[in-house]
Design an enzyme around this catalytic site. Structure first.
Site, PDB file in Angstrom:
ATOM      1  N   PHE A   1       8.094   2.409  46.792  1.00 61.57           N
ATOM      2  CA  PHE A   1       8.539   0.577  46.956  1.00 61.57           C
ATOM      3  C   PHE A   1       7.195  -0.106  46.173  1.00 61.57           C
ATOM      4  CE2 PHE A   1      10.658   2.292  51.165  1.00 61.57           C
ATOM      5  CZ  PHE A   1      11.471   1.477  50.708  1.00 61.57           C
TER       6      PHE A   1
ATOM      7  N   THR B   1      14.458  -2.746  40.271  1.00 65.50           N
ATOM      8  CA  THR B   1      14.925  -4.413  40.275  1.00 65.50           C
ATOM      9  C   THR B   1      16.191  -4.986  39.194  1.00 65.50           C
ATOM     10  OG1 THR B   1      14.239  -6.171  39.910  1.00 65.50           O
ATOM     11  CG2 THR B   1      13.183  -4.582  39.364  1.00 65.50           C
ATOM     12  N   ASP B   2      17.217  -5.660  39.922  1.00 64.90           N
ATOM     13  CA  ASP B   2      18.277  -5.693  38.538  1.00 64.90           C
ATOM     14  C   ASP B   2      17.400  -6.182  37.600  1.00 64.90           C
ATOM     15  OD1 ASP B   2      16.853  -7.822  40.076  1.00 64.90           O
ATOM     16  OD2 ASP B   2      19.222  -8.573  40.167  1.00 64.90           O
ATOM     17  N   GLU B   3      16.537  -6.402  37.179  1.00 68.08           N
ATOM     18  CA  GLU B   3      15.755  -7.647  36.560  1.00 68.08           C
ATOM     19  C   GLU B   3      15.707  -6.629  35.457  1.00 68.08           C
ATOM     20  OE1 GLU B   3      12.160 -10.058  37.462  1.00 68.08           O
ATOM     21  OE2 GLU B   3      12.955 -10.836  39.207  1.00 68.08           O
TER      22      GLU B   3
ATOM     23  N   TYR C   1       6.745  -8.079  35.008  1.00 69.52           N
ATOM     24  CA  TYR C   1       6.940  -7.629  35.324  1.00 69.52           C
ATOM     25  C   TYR C   1       8.239  -6.850  35.636  1.00 69.52           C
ATOM     26  CZ  TYR C   1       9.560  -6.971  40.062  1.00 69.52           C
ATOM     27  OH  TYR C   1      11.008  -6.791  40.778  1.00 69.52           O
TER      28      TYR C   1
ATOM     29  N   LYS D   1       8.336  -2.829  35.769  1.00 74.99           N
ATOM     30  CA  LYS D   1       9.352  -1.970  36.526  1.00 74.99           C
ATOM     31  C   LYS D   1      10.646  -1.001  35.694  1.00 74.99           C
ATOM     32  CE  LYS D   1      10.293  -2.272  40.201  1.00 74.99           C
ATOM     33  NZ  LYS D   1       9.705  -1.442  41.699  1.00 74.99           N
TER      34      LYS D   1
ATOM     35  N   TYR E   1      12.195 -24.866  40.070  1.00 70.92           N
ATOM     36  CA  TYR E   1      11.791 -24.503  39.015  1.00 70.92           C
ATOM     37  C   TYR E   1      12.953 -25.113  38.073  1.00 70.92           C
ATOM     38  CZ  TYR E   1       8.376 -20.919  40.171  1.00 70.92           C
ATOM     39  OH  TYR E   1       6.863 -20.390  41.383  1.00 70.92           O
TER      40      TYR E   1
HETATM   41  P1  NAD Z   1       5.597  -6.784  48.694  1.00 69.76           P
HETATM   42  O1  NAD Z   1       5.028  -7.556  46.981  1.00 69.76           O
HETATM   43  O2  NAD Z   1       6.464  -7.484  49.402  1.00 69.76           O
HETATM   44  O3  NAD Z   1       5.288  -5.451  48.840  1.00 69.76           O
HETATM   45  C1  NAD Z   1       4.377  -3.973  47.790  1.00 69.76           C
HETATM   46  C2  NAD Z   1       4.019  -3.426  48.555  1.00 69.76           C
HETATM   47  O4  NAD Z   1       2.550  -2.399  47.690  1.00 69.76           O
HETATM   48  C3  NAD Z   1       2.032  -4.055  49.099  1.00 69.76           C
HETATM   49  O5  NAD Z   1       1.764  -3.325  50.583  1.00 69.76           O
HETATM   50  C4  NAD Z   1       1.130  -3.743  48.268  1.00 69.76           C
HETATM   51  O6  NAD Z   1       0.534  -3.825  49.164  1.00 69.76           O
HETATM   52  C5  NAD Z   1       1.664  -2.541  48.802  1.00 69.76           C
HETATM   53  N1  NAD Z   1       0.805  -2.586  46.900  1.00 69.76           N
HETATM   54  C6  NAD Z   1       0.746  -2.897  45.599  1.00 69.76           C
HETATM   55  N2  NAD Z   1       0.150  -2.381  45.159  1.00 69.76           N
HETATM   56  C7  NAD Z   1      -0.459  -0.945  45.436  1.00 69.76           C
HETATM   57  C8  NAD Z   1      -1.085   0.195  44.620  1.00 69.76           C
HETATM   58  N3  NAD Z   1      -1.586   0.177  43.552  1.00 69.76           N
HETATM   59  N4  NAD Z   1      -1.037   1.175  45.324  1.00 69.76           N
HETATM   60  C9  NAD Z   1       0.069   0.935  46.929  1.00 69.76           C
HETATM   61  N5  NAD Z   1       0.398   0.197  47.432  1.00 69.76           N
HETATM   62  C10 NAD Z   1       0.623  -1.499  46.276  1.00 69.76           C
HETATM   63  O7  NAD Z   1       6.942  -6.564  47.143  1.00 69.76           O
HETATM   64  P2  NAD Z   1       8.544  -6.025  48.452  1.00 69.76           P
HETATM   65  O8  NAD Z   1       9.333  -7.234  48.282  1.00 69.76           O
HETATM   66  O9  NAD Z   1       8.675  -5.174  49.578  1.00 69.76           O
HETATM   67  O10 NAD Z   1       9.067  -5.224  46.775  1.00 69.76           O
HETATM   68  C11 NAD Z   1       8.692  -3.998  47.156  1.00 69.76           C
HETATM   69  C12 NAD Z   1       9.862  -2.966  46.243  1.00 69.76           C
HETATM   70  O11 NAD Z   1      11.231  -2.776  45.852  1.00 69.76           O
HETATM   71  C13 NAD Z   1       8.493  -3.262  44.862  1.00 69.76           C
HETATM   72  O12 NAD Z   1       8.462  -1.665  44.353  1.00 69.76           O
HETATM   73  C14 NAD Z   1       9.876  -4.605  44.393  1.00 69.76           C
HETATM   74  O13 NAD Z   1       9.883  -4.171  42.837  1.00 69.76           O
HETATM   75  C15 NAD Z   1      11.223  -4.072  44.614  1.00 69.76           C
HETATM   76  N6  NAD Z   1      12.293  -4.945  44.737  1.00 69.76           N
HETATM   77  C16 NAD Z   1      11.840  -5.584  44.967  1.00 69.76           C
HETATM   78  C17 NAD Z   1      12.717  -6.600  45.727  1.00 69.76           C
HETATM   79  C18 NAD Z   1      12.727  -8.378  45.465  1.00 69.76           C
HETATM   80  O14 NAD Z   1      13.541  -9.223  46.144  1.00 69.76           O
HETATM   81  N7  NAD Z   1      11.893  -8.055  47.039  1.00 69.76           N
HETATM   82  C19 NAD Z   1      13.870  -6.804  44.357  1.00 69.76           C
HETATM   83  C20 NAD Z   1      14.583  -4.859  44.069  1.00 69.76           C
HETATM   84  C21 NAD Z   1      13.428  -4.656  44.109  1.00 69.76           C
HETATM   85  O1  TDX Z   2       8.933 -22.001  43.932  1.00 73.24           O
HETATM   86  C1  TDX Z   2       9.648 -21.331  43.657  1.00 73.24           C
HETATM   87  N1  TDX Z   2      10.685 -22.532  42.701  1.00 73.24           N
HETATM   88  C2  TDX Z   2      11.682 -21.890  42.264  1.00 73.24           C
HETATM   89  O2  TDX Z   2      12.754 -22.526  41.355  1.00 73.24           O
HETATM   90  C3  TDX Z   2       9.969 -20.128  43.177  1.00 73.24           C
HETATM   91  C4  TDX Z   2       8.479 -19.305  43.212  1.00 73.24           C
HETATM   92  C5  TDX Z   2      10.890 -19.544  42.290  1.00 73.24           C
HETATM   93  N2  TDX Z   2      11.951 -20.566  42.288  1.00 73.24           N
HETATM   94  C6  TDX Z   2      13.160 -20.230  41.432  1.00 73.24           C
HETATM   95  C7  TDX Z   2      12.936 -19.036  40.270  1.00 73.24           C
HETATM   96  C8  TDX Z   2      14.355 -18.257  40.662  1.00 73.24           C
HETATM   97  O3  TDX Z   2      15.576 -18.756  39.854  1.00 73.24           O
HETATM   98  O4  TDX Z   2      13.680 -19.059  42.620  1.00 73.24           O
HETATM   99  C9  TDX Z   2      14.445 -18.206  42.372  1.00 73.24           C
HETATM  100  C10 TDX Z   2      13.865 -16.959  42.859  1.00 73.24           C
HETATM  101  O5  TDX Z   2      13.067 -16.653  42.639  1.00 73.24           O
HETATM  102  P1  TDX Z   2      12.060 -15.650  43.182  1.00 73.24           P
HETATM  103  O6  TDX Z   2      12.028 -15.505  44.452  1.00 73.24           O
HETATM  104  O7  TDX Z   2      10.070 -15.533  42.328  1.00 73.24           O
HETATM  105  O8  TDX Z   2      12.387 -13.815  42.900  1.00 73.24           O
HETATM  106  P2  TDX Z   2      13.052 -13.708  41.428  1.00 73.24           P
HETATM  107  O9  TDX Z   2      11.965 -14.150  40.368  1.00 73.24           O
HETATM  108  O10 TDX Z   2      14.200 -13.802  40.627  1.00 73.24           O
HETATM  109  O11 TDX Z   2      12.670 -11.799  41.250  1.00 73.24           O
HETATM  110  C11 TDX Z   2      12.751 -11.587  43.272  1.00 73.24           C
HETATM  111  O12 TDX Z   2      14.233 -10.712  42.563  1.00 73.24           O
HETATM  112  C12 TDX Z   2      14.100  -9.331  41.710  1.00 73.24           C
HETATM  113  C13 TDX Z   2      11.579 -10.909  43.588  1.00 73.24           C
HETATM  114  O13 TDX Z   2      10.973 -11.668  43.474  1.00 73.24           O
HETATM  115  C14 TDX Z   2      11.586  -9.228  42.357  1.00 73.24           C
HETATM  116  O14 TDX Z   2      10.870  -8.492  42.901  1.00 73.24           O
HETATM  117  C15 TDX Z   2      12.947  -8.485  42.521  1.00 73.24           C
HETATM  118  O15 TDX Z   2      12.594  -7.665  41.500  1.00 73.24           O
END
Ligand code: NAD
Ligand code: TDX
Length: 343
Positions: free
Chosen positions: A80, A124-126, A151, A155, A208
């Site tokens: 993760f 991620t879907d991104e 980002y 990934k 945004y």
């Molecule tokens: P997050 O930013 O909340 O957590 C990331 C964690 O990784 C943190 O605890 C951080 O301390 C740790 N970390 C960062 N760099 C590190 C390093 N060099 N070594 C060890 N630990 C480290 O992220 P999240 O939202 O929980 O996402 C987790 C995973 O899921 C990521 O790989 C992200 O790409 C993927 N993902 C997230 C989303 C989303 O919507 N948040 C969606 C799809 C996939």
């Molecule tokens: O302040 C804001 N205003 C705004 O309009 C922020 C922070 C975001 N946005 C928009 C940008 C995106 O269209 O909202 C949408 C969601 O933004 P984020 O929460 O930053 O997510 P996104 O960029 O879609 O990426 C997320 O989904 C895929 C996660 O951050 C990633 O880690 C994951 O891989």
């Protein structure tokens, strides 16, 4: 006892996965390896069973640290750990390349060195870029790579090194790609927690561009269950997409959460669009449903109600994460502090 090694387990999704495993796999124990960056937070692990959970602070890009923490009895690594916020990657990509790409390669090498059976890469879907504004277009596992942000590019590169380890070294790997998660303990740089925490404090909510971008939202525990299904039942070398078929425009999300909180729409502030902003994500998770027997349990309505309740009940957590470093980030990203300085 089955021993699994989770990286990034002090973050948002990783900590949800730790809780899921401790609750639903009583015979398993966990090593949780996390660098505790700004996004990592030991408060996210409050109340977890210390007898079956060992926390090790360390950096996945540090080979010696990973090898020292990884025991030879480890059945699986679930990766993760990542730099996860698109806006931060636009400010500076360095840490994204180091953690997300080099870190993943270090973990793959360590998995081979210690004979770890399975490696799960949380992606991620991104990595598939942006879809046209056409309700019939969806991402599937066969969609081409087209990462648009630093980002997403990092990934995508991580997925490639995982694929290469499988192809060249026959490492047993599975990759998961999920849409936008929401739920408890998400750091308030992401849209939903930023919106909830700002609105709860009567602060403006930045949207945004035109607010018409579409994201496909999934409750974090449903994603965690998908990763567990992929770990236990995924085919070697396969990729699985996870989404809850809940696509929504950003502005709809903002309006409905403000309404749930009883806050006025006058808090909405349209701000300069994100550079390179992906327009639309939507996921077809048919493969995960048919091959893994997975399906989401929460609807958008049930998941967001739980999420809002969690933030309402956890003022201390919010106060601690919205610290000085967060305020500095907020000022840099939005050009204004999230809250007026206290006099
Ligand atoms: P997050 O930013 O909340 O957590 C990331 C964690 O990784 C943190 O605890 C951080 O301390 C740790 N970390 C960062 N760099 C590190 C390093 N060099 N070594 C060890 N630990 C480290 O992220 P999240 O939202 O929980 O996402 C987790 C995973 O899921 C990521 O790989 C992200 O790409 C993927 N993902 C997230 C989303 C989303 O919507 N948040 C969606 C799809 C996939
Ligand atoms: O302040 C804001 N205003 C705004 O309009 C922020 C922070 C975001 N946005 C928009 C940008 C995106 O269209 O909202 C949408 C969601 O933004 P984020 O929460 O930053 O997510 P996104 O960029 O879609 O990426 C997320 O989904 C895929 C996660 O951050 C990633 O880690 C994951 O891989």
């Amino acid at each position: 006892m089955k021993h699994i090694f989770i990286t990034g387990g002090a973050g948002f999704i990783g900590s949800a996965f730790v809780r899921l495993i401790l609750a639903e796999r009583p015979q398993w124990h966990i090593t949780n390896f996390d660098a505790l960056t700004y996004a990592g937070n030991l408060d996210n692990l409050d109340g977890v069973d210390a007898a079956r959970h060992r926390f090790v602070r360390g950096d996945i890009a540090n080979r010696e640290a990973v090898l020292a923490a990884l025991d030879t009895d480890t059945a699986a690594i679930i990766n993760f750990a990542a730099e996860s916020h698109v806006d931060r990657s636009i400010m500076s990509a360095d840490e994204f390349l180091r953690t997300n790409i080099i870190g993943t390669q270090v973990l793959l090498d360590a998995a081979r060195a210690k004979n770890v059976k399975r490696f799960v890469q949380v992606s991620t879907d991104e990595v598939m870029g942006s879809l046209p504004e056409d309700d019939a277009a969806f991402f599937t596992e066969d969609s081409p790579f087209a990462p648009n942000s630093p980002y997403a590019a990092s990934k995508a590169a991580a997925e490639h090194v995982v694929r290469a380890a499988h192809h060249t070294h026959h490492l047993d790997t599975v990759t998961t790609r999920c849409g936008n998660n929401y739920g408890a303990r998400q750091f308030p740089e992401k849209l939903i927690p930023l919106l909830i925490t700002n609105a709860m404090n009567d602060e403006s909510v930045p949207v945004y561009g035109d607010g018409q971008n579409v994201r496909d939202w999934i409750y974090v525990d449903d994603h965690a269950r998908g990763i567990l299904a992929a770990l236990e039942r995924g085919a070697s070398g396969a990729t699985y997409c996870f989404g809850a078929r809940e696509p929504r425009r950003n502005i709809e999300i903002v309006r409905s959460i403000l309404a749930s909180l009883g806050k006025p729409e006058s808090l909405i502030t349209y701000v300069t669009d994100r550079k390179g902003h992906d327009r639309r994500y939507a996921i077809d998770s048919t493969r995960a449903e048919t091959e893994l027997g997975w399906r989401p349990l929460e609807t958008w309505e049930s998941g967001i109600a739980k999420t809002i309740r969690w933030y309402a009940d956890n003022a201390k957590w919010i106060e601690r994460v919205r610290d000085g470093a967060y305020q500095a980030y907020y000022q840099q990203q939005y050009g204004a502090p999230s809250r007026a300085p206290t006099l």
